[in-house]
Design a protein around this motif. Structure first.
Motif, short mmCIF file in Angstrom:
data_model
loop_
_atom_site.label_atom_id
_atom_site.label_comp_id
_atom_site.label_asym_id
_atom_site.label_seq_id
_atom_site.Cartn_x
_atom_site.Cartn_y
_atom_site.Cartn_z
N HIS A 27 0.83 -1.20 0.00
CA HIS A 27 0.00 0.00 0.00
C HIS A 27 0.87 1.26 0.00
CE1 HIS A 27 -4.16 -1.60 1.45
NE2 HIS A 27 -3.51 -2.53 0.78
N ASP A 28 1.93 1.24 0.81
CA ASP A 28 2.79 2.43 0.90
C ASP A 28 3.60 2.62 -0.38
OD1 ASP A 28 3.69 4.49 3.02
OD2 ASP A 28 5.59 3.77 2.17
N THR A 29 3.91 1.54 -1.06
CA THR A 29 4.60 1.65 -2.35
C THR A 29 3.67 2.23 -3.41
OG1 THR A 29 5.99 -0.26 -1.79
CG2 THR A 29 5.86 0.34 -4.11
N ASP A 88 4.54 -8.39 -7.80
CA ASP A 88 4.49 -9.41 -8.85
C ASP A 88 4.92 -10.77 -8.30
OD1 ASP A 88 3.60 -7.61 -10.70
OD2 ASP A 88 5.58 -7.22 -11.57
N LEU A 89 6.01 -10.80 -7.52
CA LEU A 89 6.46 -12.07 -6.93
C LEU A 89 5.42 -12.56 -5.92
CD1 LEU A 89 8.48 -14.32 -6.46
CD2 LEU A 89 9.71 -12.82 -4.87
N VAL A 149 -7.95 -3.32 -7.74
CA VAL A 149 -6.72 -2.76 -8.26
C VAL A 149 -5.59 -3.75 -8.07
CG1 VAL A 149 -7.40 -0.37 -7.83
CG2 VAL A 149 -6.17 -1.64 -6.06
N SER A 150 -4.53 -3.61 -8.87
CA SER A 150 -3.32 -4.40 -8.70
C SER A 150 -2.27 -3.48 -8.08
CB SER A 150 -2.83 -4.92 -10.06
OG SER A 150 -1.61 -5.61 -9.90
N LEU A 151 -1.68 -3.93 -6.99
CA LEU A 151 -0.71 -3.11 -6.28
C LEU A 151 0.69 -3.24 -6.89
CD1 LEU A 151 -1.82 -3.80 -2.61
CD2 LEU A 151 -2.46 -1.89 -4.07
#
Length: 416
Positions: free
Chosen positions: A166-168, A391-392, A414-416
């Motif tokens: 979330h922070d990224t 992604d990983l 959403v995709s983070l």
């Protein structure tokens, strides 16, 4: 296609409880050729039962089982690893007691092993926890070319990793973590959902949260509120949550000091709280020895824990939803929500354990996998393991069977 082994060296899995069982079942299913030695640090009965379960349920014959009193005799574990280890670094996979964390980290350093655990170090017969002692070993792990990841389960573990994502995605100002158990069973009027002594101590600690950059402490179970449509996990009309203090609050604050508000909540039914307060008022949460009235002594909380049904007896009976939710507010006032869903019956079908054990043991395998994919060294928490990007995480989640969805302010995925 799943690789036949997770790593070239062996895994020394410490513990025979439900969390260890969940991880062992998952590893055998996904990596049927991975050499694993299960080490029991407590009673022989748990080791024999787990060995019998593995043989009957999975027909696995390559798993070794060893009885060692790790708490009092780490040298025996050193000797076992020295006698069976190959040239590649091994992994000490600590799914036993948090009281063993520091002992096992030192064994890892002495035997050229990587290290993984799921809960913060605690001293025996005390209440409270902190990662400071474990993190102080980072220079030693780095010097020996080894790596460790701490608090790498579900909560802590997946929850703090989601806060990191979330922070990224955008800088956070506020993090709220919800741990929800909506499962039910009809046999036991009151039961803990993991190791009773650890569970009782954790919940009897004062609740702490970071508010506007300052830590605030309140008595355990003094703050309670209800949520309708609980967390997109269950359709139950209303669920009660209590403010608690949990490990990930410490590490989120450590890694992301700009986050000004960090809260952790856990769901409890009214009956659970009624029993808990009764036991506490009777003095049964004490950690210091008291007279048993017959010339001997008991430690009240350990005595109470001995009366509780074992989680392995409760797990087959529980059905219904469980899950976790991480909700953040960004410095731009945007909302992000991640929801991790599971059903007790599905978890039991997968690893013959309930959702609470599954949601610790299986993510621990995921974190170990991610750690082994990282070429660097040191001691990490989920918030700062360098290679574990979203992604990983999605790739490993698909492999290990985690179901996580993310939503923005408008409720869109959403995709983070």
């Amino acid at each position: 296609m799943v690789n036949p082994t997770l790593l070239n060296g062996a895994i020394y899995l410490i513990g025979t409880g439900e969390v260890a069982k969940a991880a062992l079942y998952k590893l055998i299913k996904l990596f049927p050729k991975q050499p694993i030695t299960v080490v029991a640090s407590n009673r022989t009965g748990g080791l024999d039962l787990l060995a019998e379960n593995i043989a009957n349920d999975l027909a696995a014959t390559h798993i070794a089982f060893k009885q060692i009193d790790v708490f009092n005799n780490t040298s025996a574990l050193n000797e076992l690893i020295g006698a069976t280890a190959g040239s590649e670094p091994q992994v000490i996979f600590n799914l036993g007691s948090p009281y063993l964390d520091m002992k096992l980290m030192h064994v890892a350093l002495e035997t050229n092993c990587h290290y993984v655990d799921t809960a913060c170090y605690e001293e025996l017969d005390t209440k409270g926890f902190s990662y400071k002692e474990q993190l102080s070993l980072a220079p030693e792990f780095k010097k020996r070319g080894l790596k460790a990841i701490l608090g790498a389960g579900g909560s802590p573990g997946i929850t703090n990793l989601l806060a990191r994502f979330h922070d990224t995605y955008r800088t956070c100002n506020s993090v709220k973590i919800f741990d929800y158990n909506g499962g039910s069973q009809d046999k036991y009027p009151w039961a803990t959902n993991f190791a009773a002594e650890d569970n009782l101590k954790e919940l009897d600690n004062p609740a702490k949260f970071l508010r506007d950059g300052e830590w605030v402490e309140v008595p355990a179970f003094s703050e309670r509120f209800h949520i309708t449509d609980p967390l997109k996990i269950d359709d139950t009309s209303e669920v009660g949550f209590n403010t608690i203090y949990h490990e990930e609050q410490e590490t989120i604050n450590m890694v992301f000091p700009h986050i000004q508000n960090i809260y952790s909540y856990m769901s409890f039914g009214e009956d659970y709280i009624k029993y808990f307060k009764l036991f506490r008022d009777l003095g049964l949460m004490g950690v210091n020895p008291v007279s048993d009235g017959q010339g001997g002594e008991i430690i009240p909380i350990r005595f109470l824990a001995s009366l509780m049904p074992h989680p392995r007896d409760v797990a087959p009976l529980v059905t219904g939803p469980a899950g976790m939710r991480v909700e953040t507010i960004g410095t731009d006032n945007s909302n992000l929500v991640s929801v991790w869903r599971m059903l007790h019956e599905n978890c039991f079908s997968d690893t013959k354990t309930g959702a609470v054990a599954w949601s610790t043991g299986v993510p621990a395998c995921l974190f170990m996998d991610a750690m082994l994919k990282y070429d660097g060294t040191g001691v990490f928490v989920p918030e700062n393991l360098p290679n574990l990007n979203f992604d990983l995480f999605e790739e490993l989640s698909a492999l290990y069977g985690l179901e996580v969805e993310n939503y923005n302010t408008d409720g869109a995925k959403v995709s983070l």
